[in-house]
Design a protein around this motif. Structure first.
Motif, PDB file in Angstrom:
ATOM      1  N   ALA A   1      -2.047   2.301  10.972  1.00 25.97           N
ATOM      2  CA  ALA A   1      -0.964   2.571  10.033  1.00 25.97           C
ATOM      3  C   ALA A   1      -1.104   3.975   9.485  1.00 25.97           C
ATOM      4  CB  ALA A   1      -1.016   1.557   8.891  1.00 25.97           C
ATOM      5  N   ALA A   2       0.003   4.708   9.422  1.00 22.73           N
ATOM      6  CA  ALA A   2      -0.044   6.095   8.952  1.00 22.73           C
ATOM      7  C   ALA A   2      -0.168   6.179   7.449  1.00 22.73           C
ATOM      8  CB  ALA A   2       1.211   6.837   9.398  1.00 22.73           C
ATOM      9  N   ALA A   3       0.207   5.141   6.719  1.00 14.31           N
ATOM     10  CA  ALA A   3       0.151   5.168   5.271  1.00 14.31           C
ATOM     11  C   ALA A   3      -0.404   3.855   4.750  1.00 14.31           C
ATOM     12  CB  ALA A   3       1.549   5.412   4.700  1.00 14.31           C
ATOM     13  N   GLU A   4      -1.223   3.916   3.716  1.00  8.71           N
ATOM     14  CA  GLU A   4      -1.804   2.712   3.156  1.00  8.71           C
ATOM     15  C   GLU A   4      -1.278   2.431   1.752  1.00  8.71           C
ATOM     16  OE1 GLU A   4      -2.816   1.380   5.574  1.00  8.71           O
ATOM     17  OE2 GLU A   4      -4.899   1.702   6.071  1.00  8.71           O
ATOM     18  N   VAL A   5      -0.494   3.328   1.190  1.00  9.33           N
ATOM     19  CA  VAL A   5       0.135   3.082  -0.097  1.00  9.33           C
ATOM     20  C   VAL A   5       1.609   2.819   0.151  1.00  9.33           C
ATOM     21  CG1 VAL A   5       0.658   4.006  -2.374  1.00  9.33           C
ATOM     22  CG2 VAL A   5      -1.517   4.564  -1.271  1.00  9.33           C
ATOM     23  N   GLY A   6       2.102   1.719  -0.363  1.00  8.65           N
ATOM     24  CA  GLY A   6       3.490   1.354  -0.118  1.00  8.65           C
ATOM     25  C   GLY A   6       4.455   2.433  -0.560  1.00  8.65           C
ATOM     26  N   PRO A   7       5.424   2.810   0.268  1.00  2.00           N
ATOM     27  CA  PRO A   7       6.396   3.838  -0.100  1.00  2.00           C
ATOM     28  C   PRO A   7       7.377   3.310  -1.135  1.00  2.00           C
ATOM     29  CG  PRO A   7       6.991   2.870   2.004  1.00  2.00           C
ATOM     30  CD  PRO A   7       5.678   2.247   1.600  1.00  2.00           C
TER      31      PRO A   7
ATOM     32  N   ASN B   1     -13.939   8.846   2.318  1.00  6.46           N
ATOM     33  CA  ASN B   1     -14.494   9.746   3.334  1.00  6.46           C
ATOM     34  C   ASN B   1     -13.741   9.726   4.659  1.00  6.46           C
ATOM     35  OD1 ASN B   1     -16.750  10.956   1.957  1.00  6.46           O
ATOM     36  ND2 ASN B   1     -17.728   8.940   1.994  1.00  6.46           N
ATOM     37  N   SER B   2     -12.918   8.709   4.882  1.00  8.11           N
ATOM     38  CA  SER B   2     -12.308   8.561   6.199  1.00  8.11           C
ATOM     39  C   SER B   2     -10.797   8.706   6.229  1.00  8.11           C
ATOM     40  CB  SER B   2     -12.675   7.190   6.777  1.00  8.11           C
ATOM     41  OG  SER B   2     -12.162   6.152   5.960  1.00  8.11           O
ATOM     42  N   ALA B   3     -10.120   8.614   5.100  1.00  8.61           N
ATOM     43  CA  ALA B   3      -8.656   8.676   5.099  1.00  8.61           C
ATOM     44  C   ALA B   3      -8.184  10.024   5.629  1.00  8.61           C
ATOM     45  CB  ALA B   3      -8.117   8.454   3.692  1.00  8.61           C
ATOM     46  N   SER B   4      -7.134   9.990   6.419  1.00  7.81           N
ATOM     47  CA  SER B   4      -6.555  11.220   6.954  1.00  7.81           C
ATOM     48  C   SER B   4      -5.773  11.948   5.871  1.00  7.81           C
ATOM     49  CB  SER B   4      -5.614  10.894   8.113  1.00  7.81           C
ATOM     50  OG  SER B   4      -4.466  10.195   7.631  1.00  7.81           O
ATOM     51  N   SER B   5      -5.435  13.198   6.159  1.00  7.61           N
ATOM     52  CA  SER B   5      -4.612  13.974   5.225  1.00  7.61           C
ATOM     53  C   SER B   5      -3.291  13.263   4.967  1.00  7.61           C
ATOM     54  CB  SER B   5      -4.353  15.380   5.784  1.00  7.61           C
ATOM     55  OG  SER B   5      -5.552  16.089   5.953  1.00  7.61           O
ATOM     56  N   ALA B   6      -2.691  12.727   6.027  1.00  9.48           N
ATOM     57  CA  ALA B   6      -1.407  12.039   5.882  1.00  9.48           C
ATOM     58  C   ALA B   6      -1.549  10.802   5.005  1.00  9.48           C
ATOM     59  CB  ALA B   6      -0.860  11.657   7.254  1.00  9.48           C
ATOM     60  N   GLN B   7      -2.647  10.073   5.155  1.00  2.29           N
ATOM     61  CA  GLN B   7      -2.855   8.892   4.320  1.00  2.29           C
ATOM     62  C   GLN B   7      -3.067   9.282   2.865  1.00  2.29           C
ATOM     63  OE1 GLN B   7      -6.079   7.247   6.668  1.00  2.29           O
ATOM     64  NE2 GLN B   7      -4.796   5.546   7.331  1.00  2.29           N
TER      65      GLN B   7
ATOM     66  N   ALA C   1      -9.724  13.813 -16.972  1.00  2.00           N
ATOM     67  CA  ALA C   1     -10.389  12.541 -16.692  1.00  2.00           C
ATOM     68  C   ALA C   1      -9.390  11.425 -16.397  1.00  2.00           C
ATOM     69  CB  ALA C   1     -11.285  12.152 -17.865  1.00  2.00           C
ATOM     70  N   GLY C   2      -8.256  11.432 -17.096  1.00  2.00           N
ATOM     71  CA  GLY C   2      -7.253  10.404 -16.844  1.00  2.00           C
ATOM     72  C   GLY C   2      -6.698  10.488 -15.443  1.00  2.00           C
ATOM     73  N   GLU C   3      -6.454  11.698 -14.968  1.00  2.26           N
ATOM     74  CA  GLU C   3      -5.922  11.865 -13.619  1.00  2.26           C
ATOM     75  C   GLU C   3      -6.984  11.541 -12.572  1.00  2.26           C
ATOM     76  OE1 GLU C   3      -2.995  13.113 -10.627  1.00  2.26           O
ATOM     77  OE2 GLU C   3      -3.137  11.950 -12.471  1.00  2.26           O
ATOM     78  N   VAL C   4      -8.230  11.863 -12.846  1.00  4.04           N
ATOM     79  CA  VAL C   4      -9.301  11.462 -11.933  1.00  4.04           C
ATOM     80  C   VAL C   4      -9.328   9.943 -11.798  1.00  4.04           C
ATOM     81  CG1 VAL C   4     -11.798  11.382 -11.577  1.00  4.04           C
ATOM     82  CG2 VAL C   4     -10.734  13.502 -12.338  1.00  4.04           C
ATOM     83  N   ALA C   5      -9.237   9.250 -12.932  1.00  9.20           N
ATOM     84  CA  ALA C   5      -9.254   7.781 -12.906  1.00  9.20           C
ATOM     85  C   ALA C   5      -8.058   7.226 -12.141  1.00  9.20           C
ATOM     86  CB  ALA C   5      -9.276   7.239 -14.329  1.00  9.20           C
ATOM     87  N   ARG C   6      -6.884   7.839 -12.323  1.00  8.77           N
ATOM     88  CA  ARG C   6      -5.690   7.371 -11.608  1.00  8.77           C
ATOM     89  C   ARG C   6      -5.860   7.531 -10.113  1.00  8.77           C
ATOM     90  NH1 ARG C   6      -0.972   8.834  -9.203  1.00  8.77           N
ATOM     91  NH2 ARG C   6      -1.529  11.037  -9.179  1.00  8.77           N
ATOM     92  N   LEU C   7      -6.334   8.705  -9.681  1.00 15.81           N
ATOM     93  CA  LEU C   7      -6.538   8.939  -8.263  1.00 15.81           C
ATOM     94  C   LEU C   7      -7.610   8.019  -7.687  1.00 15.81           C
ATOM     95  CD1 LEU C   7      -6.451  12.850  -8.349  1.00 15.81           C
ATOM     96  CD2 LEU C   7      -4.692  11.366  -7.385  1.00 15.81           C
ATOM     97  N   GLU C   8      -8.684   7.848  -8.459  1.00 14.37           N
ATOM     98  CA  GLU C   8      -9.786   6.989  -8.009  1.00 14.37           C
ATOM     99  C   GLU C   8      -9.322   5.565  -7.758  1.00 14.37           C
ATOM    100  OE1 GLU C   8     -13.744   5.037 -10.009  1.00 14.37           O
ATOM    101  OE2 GLU C   8     -13.233   7.088 -10.608  1.00 14.37           O
ATOM    102  N   SER C   9      -8.327   5.113  -8.521  1.00 11.30           N
ATOM    103  CA  SER C   9      -7.886   3.719  -8.407  1.00 11.30           C
ATOM    104  C   SER C   9      -7.269   3.415  -7.043  1.00 11.30           C
ATOM    105  CB  SER C   9      -6.891   3.391  -9.513  1.00 11.30           C
ATOM    106  OG  SER C   9      -5.640   4.056  -9.323  1.00 11.30           O
ATOM    107  N   TYR C  10      -6.904   4.441  -6.300  1.00 14.13           N
ATOM    108  CA  TYR C  10      -6.327   4.254  -4.963  1.00 14.13           C
ATOM    109  C   TYR C  10      -7.385   4.371  -3.858  1.00 14.13           C
ATOM    110  CZ  TYR C  10      -1.635   4.563  -6.939  1.00 14.13           C
ATOM    111  OH  TYR C  10      -0.484   4.325  -7.661  1.00 14.13           O
ATOM    112  N   LEU C  11      -8.645   4.539  -4.222  1.00 15.42           N
ATOM    113  CA  LEU C  11      -9.680   4.882  -3.248  1.00 15.42           C
ATOM    114  C   LEU C  11     -10.830   3.884  -3.275  1.00 15.42           C
ATOM    115  CD1 LEU C  11      -9.795   8.633  -4.274  1.00 15.42           C
ATOM    116  CD2 LEU C  11      -8.764   7.755  -2.174  1.00 15.42           C
ATOM    117  N   VAL C  12     -11.570   3.867  -2.183  1.00 12.52           N
ATOM    118  CA  VAL C  12     -12.811   3.107  -2.108  1.00 12.52           C
ATOM    119  C   VAL C  12     -13.837   3.965  -1.381  1.00 12.52           C
ATOM    120  CG1 VAL C  12     -12.186   1.942   0.050  1.00 12.52           C
ATOM    121  CG2 VAL C  12     -13.846   0.887  -1.486  1.00 12.52           C
ATOM    122  N   LEU C  13     -15.060   3.959  -1.852  1.00 10.20           N
ATOM    123  CA  LEU C  13     -16.102   4.735  -1.183  1.00 10.20           C
ATOM    124  C   LEU C  13     -16.471   4.056   0.128  1.00 10.20           C
ATOM    125  CD1 LEU C  13     -18.087   7.163  -1.547  1.00 10.20           C
ATOM    126  CD2 LEU C  13     -19.717   5.513  -2.459  1.00 10.20           C
ATOM    127  N   ASP C  14     -16.404   4.812   1.220  1.00 11.77           N
ATOM    128  CA  ASP C  14     -16.731   4.252   2.526  1.00 11.77           C
ATOM    129  C   ASP C  14     -17.742   5.129   3.245  1.00 11.77           C
ATOM    130  OD1 ASP C  14     -15.070   6.425   2.917  1.00 11.77           O
ATOM    131  OD2 ASP C  14     -13.814   5.440   4.417  1.00 11.77           O
TER     132      ASP C  14
END
Length: 209
Positions: free
Chosen positions: A18-24, A153-159, A196-209
């Protein structure tokens, strides 16, 4: 021959990730990013409620948004009407049943189906599994409300660009510090560019892999 070509093409598409993992969210405003003017265009939202929504940011889950709207005096029906236009994406793997029920038109049965197929590894999996119960249009509508966490660590630029509010510059910064060995490292590095608020927002879409 044409049938063989069609089968080959279908096989290639099925094998592609899948090219995107966040619903459009084509029809939805993002609760963390909508302007006060956009918020005031929502049903039942006046300047005071819009200000309360902005003051409550960042929303790291839909439940937090619902609490702010409820505290602003909006009843269940009014909040549901708003969620047809504004939402905060749900993590398919961690959202509570109560948060999933905030999606307009959701039923207890569909909450069960959402949870049954965890863990989700892609939106393609979500489309395939939920497509057993509702038609393609409804799957597309539901997809607007959800996301599957991206591998830091693995998500593409497009993702990465599917994260709401993401910019090319921030994608560059995300990728520059790879590989991340901890979430703390991510917070430290990305905290050089946003608060810090924006870091937390961005982090919420990520998982360390």
């Amino acid at each position: 021959m044409n049938r063989l070509l069609s089968l080959l093409i279908a096989g290639l598409l099925a094998a592609s990730p899948a090219a995107a993992e966040v619903g459009p969210a084509d029809a939805l405003l993002d609760a963390n990013l909508a302007s006060p003017q956009e918020l005031e265009s929502l049903p039942g939202v006046d300047a005071a409620i819009a200000a309360a929504i902005v003051a409550g940011r960042p929303y790291l889950g839909a439940g937090a948004l619902d609490e702010v709207l409820a505290a602003s005096g909006l009843d269940d029906g009014q909040r549901t009407a708003i969620y047809g236009r504004l939402f905060r994406h749900l993590d398919l793997n961690t959202a509570t049943g109560e948060e999933i029920m905030l999606i307009p038109g959701m039923t207890d049965r569909m909450v069960h189906e959402f949870e049954e197929y965890r863990p989700y590894t892609s939106l393609e999996q979500f489309r395939r599994e939920i497509g057993k119960y509702v038609d393609a249009d409804e799957v597309a509508r539901l997809q607007q409300y959800v996301f599957v966490p991206l591998g830091l660590n693995s998500a593409s630029s497009a993702q990465l660009m599917t994260i709401p509010g993401m910019t090319d510059r921030m994608v560059h910064e995300f990728e520059e510090y790879r590989p991340y060995e901890s979430i703390e490292q991510f917070r430290r590095e990305i905290g050089k560019y946003v608060d810090a608020g924006e870091v937390a927002r961005l982090e919420s879409y990520l998982v360390l892999d």
